[in-house]
Design a protein around this motif. Structure first.
Motif, short mmCIF file in Angstrom:
data_model
loop_
_atom_site.label_atom_id
_atom_site.label_comp_id
_atom_site.label_asym_id
_atom_site.label_seq_id
_atom_site.Cartn_x
_atom_site.Cartn_y
_atom_site.Cartn_z
N GLN A 431 -0.78 -0.20 -0.55
CA GLN A 431 -1.25 0.24 0.75
C GLN A 431 -0.14 0.51 1.73
OE1 GLN A 431 -3.81 -3.13 0.45
NE2 GLN A 431 -4.75 -2.36 2.32
N MET A 432 0.93 -0.30 1.62
CA MET A 432 2.04 -0.12 2.54
C MET A 432 2.81 1.16 2.19
SD MET A 432 1.93 -2.52 4.80
CE MET A 432 3.57 -2.55 5.52
N ARG A 466 -4.77 11.49 0.09
CA ARG A 466 -5.01 10.05 0.07
C ARG A 466 -6.28 9.72 -0.73
NH1 ARG A 466 -8.78 6.22 3.44
NH2 ARG A 466 -8.45 4.49 2.04
N ASN A 470 -6.83 7.52 -4.21
CA ASN A 470 -7.87 6.51 -4.41
C ASN A 470 -8.66 6.79 -5.69
OD1 ASN A 470 -8.87 5.99 -0.88
ND2 ASN A 470 -7.12 5.23 -2.05
N GLY A 473 -7.14 5.55 -8.64
CA GLY A 473 -6.98 4.10 -8.72
C GLY A 473 -5.80 3.56 -7.94
N ALA A 475 -4.26 2.34 -4.42
CA ALA A 475 -4.84 1.77 -3.21
C ALA A 475 -4.19 2.33 -1.95
CB ALA A 475 -4.74 0.24 -3.25
N ALA A 476 -4.17 3.64 -1.82
CA ALA A 476 -3.62 4.27 -0.61
C ALA A 476 -4.56 3.99 0.57
CB ALA A 476 -3.49 5.78 -0.82
N GLY A 477 -3.97 3.63 1.70
CA GLY A 477 -4.76 3.23 2.85
C GLY A 477 -5.17 4.39 3.75
N PRO A 478 -5.93 4.08 4.80
CA PRO A 478 -6.34 5.13 5.74
C PRO A 478 -5.11 5.80 6.38
CG PRO A 478 -7.56 3.10 6.13
CD PRO A 478 -6.47 2.77 5.15
N LEU A 484 -0.72 -1.77 6.26
CA LEU A 484 -1.86 -2.59 5.88
C LEU A 484 -2.94 -2.54 6.94
CD1 LEU A 484 -2.34 -4.48 3.41
CD2 LEU A 484 -1.81 -6.36 4.92
N GLN B 161 -12.76 4.58 -10.63
CA GLN B 161 -11.62 3.80 -11.11
C GLN B 161 -11.53 2.45 -10.38
OE1 GLN B 161 -9.99 4.85 -13.78
NE2 GLN B 161 -11.40 6.56 -13.66
N ALA B 427 -8.66 1.03 -0.65
CA ALA B 427 -7.33 0.47 -0.44
C ALA B 427 -7.33 -1.05 -0.35
CB ALA B 427 -6.70 1.06 0.82
#
Lengths: 496, 496
Positions: A431-432, A466, A470, A473, A475-478, A484, B161, B427
Motif C-alpha cells: 500500500q505504501m 490502481r 488490485n 492481487g 494491494a495498491a491503495g486509494p 497507508l 484474486q 488494499a
C-alpha cells in the motif's frame, strides 16, 4: 506513455488457445524467460473474471490467435543499458490474426507483453477477453535506463514472497531496478560466506536471507527484466555488523560508524564485495556513505590517536573511508553508487565512475552532472514513499529539472523512489508503494514531451491502473491516500 | 490447539521428493482436491527460503519420505456438519518413514495437511525443511462446526484474486465459512440471471461478479474445505436493487426498505433464491433482516394505504416480509440465517429452521437457544474486524458464555468475525482481517478446556503465526495493531 502510438476502433477476441510464436526470432529462450512471461501475461489477463466465451466458435477473422515475438539479440544477458525498446502491432484483420512484438532483446519484448496485457480486458457482453481499439501500432522505449524502487530489509525483514510480489508489480509499471537496501544499523539479514558471523546481526534466525535466497531474488527479478542493486550503507549505517565482529565498532559503547582505523574493516568489506560479485551481477554496487556521524571516531581514544597519527580530521577520515571502499568495489568489477553526502563533502575526489545518488532535496543532479559525474534522482521531498507525499508530486518530479545543457542529460541515469522500512513491514509495504510509485514510473519511462504538464490530467488513467493492480492481487491503495490510507467511505475503486 | 497432542524430541528431514500416498484410502480424489492440497502444502512449506539440502544424500532413516493419507469416506461433498476430524502421526523411525493422516473425509485430511505444514520449517543449519519434535501423534477436531468470516463486497468491490487470498488464509487458520455479504445499499455486484438488471446497481461494469465468477469462488473455497454462505440483506439493506428495478423502491424519493406492498418484490427474491440454489450449495442462506427503518413504508402513500388495508403496522409488515421470504428460502431447500433483530422483534414467529445471527452485543445466544432456535455469535463489541478491537478481545469472546445448560450448547453452531467493507478495499482488507481473525479462529476450533484463560499466554504463538502468514505472502499486521497499523519502529516481526 509510449513514444508513438496509433490505434483504431476495431475489436478482437483473445483466443482461448492464445499462443506464442517465435519464428524468425534469434532468441532461443533456453532459460524460459519469454515462455514464462508469455504464460504469466495470459494468466493475468484472465485473472479478473472467469472466461466463458468459446472462441473456437467465433468467426476466425475476429479472433486474435496469438502473438508473434521476434527478438534480434540471442542473448538473455540483462545489464545496465540493455535495450528495452519494443514495437507492438496488433492488426485488425488477417487470416489467421496474430499480434507482433519486435524487440532487440527479450527484455524489450517483456515490456511489449506488459503493454499488450493492458490492451486486453474482460468484457461482460462476450464473457471473454477483448482486445480493444485495433489496429494498434506502438513504438516504445524508456526515457531513462535506470528506473528504480528501493526496499529496505534492515529495519524490517521482508519475506521472499513479499519481495517477489513487489517485483511483480514493478514489472507491471516497467520499473527496472530493485535497489535492495539489505543491511543497516538495525539488522544484517544477509548471509556473507566470507564472514559468516555477519548475519548474527539479524533480528532472529528466521529473519535471514541465505545466498540461495538472494540468488532466487536476483533470478526472479531478471526473469522480469529487473536488475537488483545491492547496497551496503557504510560507514554510517552499519552498527548491526558488529554483533558478529565487534572489532568493527570503534568501541563496545560507541558502535558506529565502522572503525576507520582498523584494516580488518576494509578486509571484511572486501570479502562482502567479493561475495556480492558472485550474486549481484548488476554493473553497479551501492556503497551508501550518507549520514555519517563521526563522533565515535573522535571520542574513542584508539581511533582518535590513529587519526592524529595519519594527520586526518574526522572529515578527512570519512573521505578516506569512502574512497578506499570505492577502490575495493572497482577491483571487483563494479561501478559505484554513493549517496549524495559523499559528493557534497568531497565531490571532486570521488572516482569518476561514481554515480551520485541524490536524496536530500532538489537541485542536486544539476551540480553533479556539471561536475562530470552521473546522478540518480531520489529527492526526499518528492520521491520518498515513507513520507506523506501526494501522487501528483511523485508524478511531477522531473529528474532533468534545470539541466539546460542537453549534453549533460545522459549523465542523469534516471531516478528511484524509496520505500524506507522504519514503519514498513510485510503488512503495509504494498500500500505504501502503490500506486504512488507508478506515478513516478511514468515520469521515468515516458519521453518528456509526452508527459502531462498538469498531473491531474493523469488522474483517471492512474486511478484505473490502481484498480488494475488490485485485480492482479496487488494491494495498491486509494489514489488520494498518501500511503497507508483507508478509503473514505463506500464507493467504486475507479473514483478513488 | 488440537484435542490431544504428543510429541518427542527427534527431527526428520523433509524429502525433496516428498510424496503423497493414498493406499487403502476410500477417497478416489476424482476432483483433485487432495492432490492439489498436498501440492500447495509442499509449496508453502518451501516458500520461505530456497531449499538447498539434497535429501537423497541423507541417511534414509532420517528422511521423511511422504505422507500417507487414508480417508474413509469416498465422497467429496462438503456440507454443514461434514466431519472435519483428523489424526496425524509422524513417526520418528521407520524404513522408509512416512507420516500418516487418517480422516473420515477429505476435508478432515486438509486440516491435517495444514497442521503438518506448521510442524515443518526451514532450517538454516541443514538448508532444508525439518520436521521437528517427532514422533507426533495429534488427534484433532473442531469444537464448532461453523467458524466464519464475513466479507462485504457491496461497500467496496473485492476482485477475485483478493477473495481467493482471503480464502487461502482462512484455510491456514481452519476457518470454514466464508460469509459473502454480496450486495447491500451501496451496490449490487452479482449477476442474477432471473433478473438481469439487478447488477445495474453495481458501482461500475468492472465491479461485477458473473455467475461463473461466483461458481469459481465457491469451487475455490470448496477445494480448501470452506463453505460459502451467500447473503441478501433484506428488506433494509437493498437500495441498490432499485437501480435495475425501480418498482422495488417505495418511491423514487424514498428508496428503502424494499417495497413490502409489491408482489414483484417477493417474485424477484424468489428468482434470486432460485439462482442462488444453483450456485451456493451450502445448506444455509443468509436473509439479513437487520436495521430496517420502515419510515418509507409509512410516508409513501401507496405503501401506507396497503398497510392500512392489510391491517398491519409497519412493524407487522417487517415481520410479514421476513417470514414470507423465509418460506421462499425453505422452498428452495435452504435453511435460514437472519440477523438478530428478527429474533428481537418477533423471535417466536421465526421458522424453527432459523439460525439467529447475533451482532448487536453479548448475551444474545443465551436467549436464542433457550427459545429453541440456533445461533451464530458475532457480537460487534468483540468480533467486528472493522472496529478497533484488540486481538485479546477477539481471543476471549466465548460463544457459549452463560449458557449453563449443556444440552443447549449444540444450538450454538459457532461464530463469525465480520469484516464490514465501508472503509475496506482491496488494499487494506488483509491487514484488517489478519491476525485478529486468527485469534477468534482458535477460540472457535479449540476445545474449551484447551483454551488459554489469559489470552496473553497465546501472544507468542499468535505472534509467530502472524509472521508465518507474512512468509506465506499474507499481509497480516502487527499483533498489537487494531487493524490498519504501521509497526511502531524498526524491529523483528516476532516481537510485534
Amino acid at each position: 506513455m509510449p513514444v508513438s502510438v496509433s490505434f483504431g476502433s476495431g475489436k478482437l477476441h483473445l483466443s482461448n488457445a492464445f499462443e506464442l510464436k517465435t519464428k524468425g526470432s534469434k532468441f532461443a529462450d533456453a532459460s524460459g524467460i519469454l515462455k514464462e512471461a508469455f504464460s504469466r501475461t495470459i494468466d493475468i489477463v484472465r485473472s479478473s473474471h472467469v472466461v466463458e466465451l468459446d472462441t473456437s466458435k467465433v468467426v476466425p477473422s475476429l479472433v486474435l490467435r496469438g502473438i508473434h515475438v521476434v527478438i534480434s539479440s540471442p542473448s538473455d544477458e540483462l545489464q545496465y543499458g540493455t535495450d528495452e525498446s519494443y514495437k507492438l502491432y496488433i492488426p485488425a484483420h488477417g487470416n489467421p490474426i496474430y499480434a507482433c512484438i519486435e524487440a532487440k532483446t527479450v527484455y524489450g519484448a517483456l515490456h511489449g507483453l506488459q503493454t499488450f496485457s493492458q490492451i486486453c480486458s474482460y468484457n461482460l457482453s462476450t464473457r471473454g477477453i477483448l482486445v480493444h481499439q485495433v489496429p494498434w501500432t506502438i513504438v516504445d522505449q524508456p526515457r531513462f535506463s535506470y528506473r528504480g524502487l528501493l526496499i529496505d530489509t534492515a529495519r524490517h525483514y521482508q519475506p521472499l514472497q513479499v519481495i517477489k510480489k513487489i517485483i511483480d508489480a514493478m514489472a507491471y509499471t516497467k520499473l527496472n531496478v530493485l535497489h535492495w537496501h539489505i543491511v543497516d544499523t538495525q539488522s544484517f539479514p544477509l548471509e556473507i560466506p566470507s564472514y559468516p558471523k555477519l548475519w548474527d546481526g539479524s533480528f532472529t534466525i528466521f529473519e535471514r536471507y541465505t545466498i540461495a535466497d538472494a540468488e532466487e531474488i536476483v533470478s526472479y527479478a531478471k526473469k522480469r527484466g529487473i536488475h537488483v542493486l545491492a547496497e551496503i550503507d557504510i560507514p554510517g549505517h552499519a552498527e548491526s555488523w558488529g554483533f558478529g565482529y565487534p572489532s568493527l565498532w570503534p568501541s563496545e559503547n560507541c558502535t558506529g560508524p565502522l572503525d576507520v582505523s582498523n584494516d580488518f574493516t576494509f578486509k571484511l568489506i572486501d570479502g562482502i564485495l567479493s561475495d556480492f560479485s558472485k550474486i549481484f551481477k548488476f554493473k553497479f554496487v551501492h556503497l551508501g556513505g550518507d549520514e555519517v556521524d563521526t563522533s565515535c571516531w573522535i571520542i574513542t581514544p584508539r581511533v582518535r590517536s590513529w587519526l592524529h597519527k595519519q594527520g586526518m580530521s574526522d572529515s578527512d577520515a570519512y573521505q578516506y573511508f569512502v574512497l578506499r571502499v570505492q577502490k575495493l568495489a572497482l577491483s571487483h568489477g563494479y561501478e559505484i553508487i554513493n549517496w549524495e553526502e559523499t559528493f557534497n563533502h568531497f565531490g571532486s575526489k570521488l572516482n569518476p565512475q561514481t554515480v551520485v545518488h541524490n536524496w536530500l532535496g532538489g537541485g542536486v543532479a544539476e551540480n553533479v552532472v556539471k561536475a562530470g559525474l552521473r546522478c540518480i534522482v531520489s529527492n526526499q521531498d518528492k520521491w520518498y514513499l515513507d513520507h506523506y507525499i501526494r501522487w501528483q508530486d511523485f508524478y511531477s518530479n522531473e529528474p532533468l529539472e534545470n539541466i539546460t545543457n542537453h549534453e549533460l542529460h545522459s549523465r542523469v541515469l534516471g531516478g528511484e523512489v524509496c520505500m524506507w522500512g522504519e514503519l514498513i513491514d510485510a503488512a503495509d509495504i504494498e500500500q505504501m508503494v502503490w500506486p504512488r510509485a507508478a506515478a513516478a514510473a511514468e515520469r521515468m519511462w515516458t519521453s518528456y514531451d509526452k508527459l502531462a504538464k498538469d498531473p491531474n490530467d493523469v488522474r483517471s488513467r492512474l486511478s484505473h491502473f490502481r484498480c488494475l493492480l488490485n485485480q492482479r492481487g496487488i494491494a495498491a491503495g486509494p489514489l488520494e491516500g498518501l500511503g497507508l490510507t483507508r478509503p473514505f467511505g463506500p464507493g467504486s475503486c475507479y473514483t478513488k
